[in-house]
Structures are given as C-alpha cells and as structure tokens.
Design a protein around this motif. Structure first.
Motif, mmCIF file in Angstrom:
data_model
loop_
_atom_site.group_PDB
_atom_site.id
_atom_site.type_symbol
_atom_site.label_atom_id
_atom_site.label_comp_id
_atom_site.label_asym_id
_atom_site.label_seq_id
_atom_site.Cartn_x
_atom_site.Cartn_y
_atom_site.Cartn_z
ATOM 1 N N TYR A 36 0.844 -1.207 0.000
ATOM 2 C CA TYR A 36 0.000 0.000 0.000
ATOM 3 C C TYR A 36 0.876 1.253 0.000
ATOM 4 O O TYR A 36 0.657 2.183 -0.770
ATOM 5 C CB TYR A 36 -0.903 0.045 1.234
ATOM 6 C CG TYR A 36 -2.173 -0.744 1.150
ATOM 7 C CD1 TYR A 36 -3.102 -0.544 0.143
ATOM 8 C CD2 TYR A 36 -2.478 -1.687 2.133
ATOM 9 C CE1 TYR A 36 -4.289 -1.260 0.095
ATOM 10 C CE2 TYR A 36 -3.666 -2.406 2.101
ATOM 11 C CZ TYR A 36 -4.555 -2.190 1.080
ATOM 12 O OH TYR A 36 -5.735 -2.899 1.043
ATOM 13 N N MET A 39 2.610 1.648 -3.396
ATOM 14 C CA MET A 39 1.640 2.024 -4.426
ATOM 15 C C MET A 39 1.260 3.493 -4.287
ATOM 16 O O MET A 39 1.218 4.228 -5.275
ATOM 17 C CB MET A 39 0.391 1.143 -4.320
ATOM 18 C CG MET A 39 -0.738 1.551 -5.252
ATOM 19 S SD MET A 39 -2.273 0.628 -4.985
ATOM 20 C CE MET A 39 -2.712 1.101 -3.310
ATOM 21 N N GLY A 46 -2.765 0.377 -8.388
ATOM 22 C CA GLY A 46 -2.690 -1.039 -8.081
ATOM 23 C C GLY A 46 -1.240 -1.482 -8.048
ATOM 24 O O GLY A 46 -0.365 -0.841 -8.640
ATOM 25 N N ALA A 48 0.844 -5.451 -7.674
ATOM 26 C CA ALA A 48 0.755 -6.896 -7.463
ATOM 27 C C ALA A 48 2.036 -7.431 -6.838
ATOM 28 O O ALA A 48 3.117 -6.865 -7.033
ATOM 29 C CB ALA A 48 0.492 -7.596 -8.794
ATOM 30 N N PHE A 59 -2.764 -8.749 -4.739
ATOM 31 C CA PHE A 59 -2.530 -7.384 -5.192
ATOM 32 C C PHE A 59 -3.330 -6.416 -4.333
ATOM 33 O O PHE A 59 -4.315 -6.792 -3.702
ATOM 34 C CB PHE A 59 -2.837 -7.188 -6.687
ATOM 35 C CG PHE A 59 -4.265 -7.403 -7.115
ATOM 36 C CD1 PHE A 59 -5.231 -6.417 -6.967
ATOM 37 C CD2 PHE A 59 -4.636 -8.606 -7.708
ATOM 38 C CE1 PHE A 59 -6.539 -6.619 -7.390
ATOM 39 C CE2 PHE A 59 -5.941 -8.824 -8.146
ATOM 40 C CZ PHE A 59 -6.896 -7.818 -7.981
ATOM 41 N N TYR A 61 -5.126 -2.418 -4.367
ATOM 42 C CA TYR A 61 -5.707 -1.460 -5.312
ATOM 43 C C TYR A 61 -6.266 -0.272 -4.543
ATOM 44 O O TYR A 61 -6.622 -0.371 -3.369
ATOM 45 C CB TYR A 61 -6.801 -2.125 -6.167
ATOM 46 C CG TYR A 61 -7.911 -2.729 -5.346
ATOM 47 C CD1 TYR A 61 -9.018 -1.974 -4.966
ATOM 48 C CD2 TYR A 61 -7.849 -4.060 -4.929
ATOM 49 C CE1 TYR A 61 -10.029 -2.534 -4.197
ATOM 50 C CE2 TYR A 61 -8.851 -4.621 -4.163
ATOM 51 C CZ TYR A 61 -9.940 -3.848 -3.802
ATOM 52 O OH TYR A 61 -10.938 -4.396 -3.034
ATOM 53 N N SER A 62 -6.313 0.866 -5.221
ATOM 54 C CA SER A 62 -6.867 2.082 -4.639
ATOM 55 C C SER A 62 -7.335 2.965 -5.784
ATOM 56 O O SER A 62 -6.519 3.433 -6.594
ATOM 57 C CB SER A 62 -5.811 2.808 -3.798
ATOM 58 O OG SER A 62 -6.369 3.924 -3.164
ATOM 59 N N TYR A 63 -8.633 3.174 -5.874
ATOM 60 C CA TYR A 63 -9.206 3.936 -6.980
ATOM 61 C C TYR A 63 -10.446 4.666 -6.490
ATOM 62 O O TYR A 63 -11.245 4.106 -5.742
ATOM 63 C CB TYR A 63 -9.572 2.993 -8.136
ATOM 64 C CG TYR A 63 -10.267 3.679 -9.270
ATOM 65 C CD1 TYR A 63 -9.594 4.590 -10.069
ATOM 66 C CD2 TYR A 63 -11.602 3.422 -9.547
ATOM 67 C CE1 TYR A 63 -10.230 5.226 -11.122
ATOM 68 C CE2 TYR A 63 -12.257 4.044 -10.598
ATOM 69 C CZ TYR A 63 -11.563 4.954 -11.384
ATOM 70 O OH TYR A 63 -12.200 5.577 -12.421
ATOM 71 N N ARG A 72 -10.621 0.589 -2.161
ATOM 72 C CA ARG A 72 -9.263 0.358 -1.670
ATOM 73 C C ARG A 72 -9.263 -0.974 -0.944
ATOM 74 O O ARG A 72 -10.113 -1.214 -0.084
ATOM 75 C CB ARG A 72 -8.825 1.472 -0.738
ATOM 76 C CG ARG A 72 -7.354 1.369 -0.300
ATOM 77 C CD ARG A 72 -6.945 2.618 0.463
ATOM 78 N NE ARG A 72 -5.617 2.550 0.996
ATOM 79 C CZ ARG A 72 -4.504 2.927 0.379
ATOM 80 N NH1 ARG A 72 -4.570 3.385 -0.859
ATOM 81 N NH2 ARG A 72 -3.327 2.845 0.962
ATOM 82 N N ILE A 140 -8.613 -1.826 -13.810
ATOM 83 C CA ILE A 140 -7.570 -1.961 -12.784
ATOM 84 C C ILE A 140 -7.496 -3.416 -12.298
ATOM 85 O O ILE A 140 -6.415 -3.992 -12.190
ATOM 86 C CB ILE A 140 -7.839 -0.999 -11.611
ATOM 87 C CG1 ILE A 140 -7.632 0.446 -12.068
ATOM 88 C CG2 ILE A 140 -6.946 -1.328 -10.411
ATOM 89 C CD1 ILE A 140 -8.205 1.487 -11.120
ATOM 90 N N LEU A 141 -8.653 -3.999 -12.011
ATOM 91 C CA LEU A 141 -8.669 -5.381 -11.524
ATOM 92 C C LEU A 141 -8.092 -6.342 -12.567
ATOM 93 O O LEU A 141 -7.326 -7.257 -12.228
ATOM 94 C CB LEU A 141 -10.079 -5.784 -11.119
ATOM 95 C CG LEU A 141 -10.705 -4.981 -9.971
ATOM 96 C CD1 LEU A 141 -12.132 -5.463 -9.710
ATOM 97 C CD2 LEU A 141 -9.860 -5.030 -8.718
ATOM 98 N N GLU A 144 -4.168 -5.847 -12.721
ATOM 99 C CA GLU A 144 -3.458 -6.444 -11.583
ATOM 100 C C GLU A 144 -3.555 -7.965 -11.611
ATOM 101 O O GLU A 144 -2.580 -8.660 -11.312
ATOM 102 C CB GLU A 144 -3.973 -5.880 -10.260
ATOM 103 C CG GLU A 144 -3.774 -4.384 -10.100
ATOM 104 C CD GLU A 144 -2.355 -3.912 -10.380
ATOM 105 O OE1 GLU A 144 -1.386 -4.624 -10.051
ATOM 106 O OE2 GLU A 144 -2.208 -2.816 -10.937
#
Length: 190
Positions: A36, A39, A46, A48, A59, A61-63, A72, A140-141, A144
């Motif tokens: 985190y 990133m 994101g 991984a 992975f 992610y933060s969007y 997130r 994004i998903l 990653e």
C-alpha cells in the motif's frame, strides 16, 4: 513500513504465474502494508506481489470513482471473471483506453479491456469477498490480475503499439533482468 523496489519489465518474476498465498501470516500482512505504502508513493492505482519481487497471488488497489466512491483493498488468491466483448470492441482504440504500469514506468498505451469484471478473493483477515466492477475499476482489476498470471499489459498490445512499447523498453534497458525502481528514491526522468 518499507517502500519496496518495483520490478521493471525484464525481471523474470513478472513473467511467471504466481503461487497461491494460502495462510495469511504476519509476514503477508507486513507485505500488504508495504505494498500500500509503495503504491501510494509511486503513485499508482494497483500493485501486485510479483511487481515487488514476491511470487504470490495477491494485489492491492486504490481507486476513486468520479462520484467519489472509493475502492481500496487487497485481493488475496483472487479469481476473476470478465464480461464478454461487445460488437463495438472492434472499433479503433480510444485515448481513454490508455493504461500504464509501474513495471513500465512513465509509458501509457491504449489497450482494450472488458467493461465489466467480477472479482472473488480473500481480504487481509482471510474473509472471502466479491466485487462487481465496471469501467476503470474493472480495468484496474484486470491489469493487476494479469500480473498474477505473468502477463504485463504491454504483452497484450496490438501492432504497431506493441513495437512502440518494446522499442522504448529496449532503449531504456528495461527488457533485461535486474531492473527496478524505488518510489520516492529513484528519479525515472533522469
């Protein structure tokens, strides 16, 4: 927390399928905290496990959507299902389909992705969850998740974008093993 070096395209760990995480240990929790932090500092949406040299299926992610909805989290041992392509997917690529990758830093290329995706995974506590995503969050998903299968988005590019991407990487020496960069430390523009 530790800022982790991000592996660049030529690193072999980026090109092999990652192993399941299995048990969520204190070591995995620390890795996720560091991911985190890395990133966010990069900045990215994101990151991984293989991108930080850890060959595990996870992975972060933060969007944030335009309407302010924030996404997130961490996906551990995820599974991903994609909506089928629609007829307009044969149209020319649009500028809003450009994506980038922290493992190909500073470059962006257009790539067609599915508009919808369904992610099933475990969170940091080991609890299963499911996310139905659309638009950029679905992109994004998918991006990653590809990393967990040893695929980097430039590998999916069509000609002539594929040639352009690999010309840039060859010029910068990114297609050879051992390249990495550390957010907040390395100046990639130098």
């Amino acid at each position: 927390m530790t800022i982790l070096p991000i592996r660049i395209y030529g690193d072999p760990v980026l090109h092999e399928p990652a192993e399941p995480v299995g048990e969520i240990t204190d070591e995995i929790r620390a890795l996720v905290r560091d991911m985190y932090e890395t990133m966010d500092l990069a900045p990215g949406v994101g990151l991984a496990g293989p991108q930080v040299g850890v060959n595990k299926r996870l992975f972060v992610y933060s969007y944030e959507e335009e309407d302010g909805t924030a996404h997130r989290g961490v996906a551990i041992d995820p599974e991903l299902w994609l909506a089928p392509a629609v007829p307009e997917s044969l149209d020319a690529l649009e500028e809003d389909e450009e994506e980038g990758c922290l493992s190909v830093p500073g470059e962006r290329f257009a790539l067609r992705r599915s508009e919808r995706a369904l992610l099933r995974a475990r969170d940091i506590e080991g609890e299963p969850f499911e996310i139905a995503a659309e638009g950029w969050f679905a992109r994004i998903l998918q991006h990653e998740y590809d990393h967990l299968d040893g695929v980097i988005y430039v590998d999916r590019l069509k000609l002539p974008l594929w040639k352009q991407a690999f010309k840039v990487m060859r010029k910068r020496g990114w297609n050879t093993p051992g390249c990495s960069w550390t957010p907040g430390v390395d100046d990639l523009d130098a």
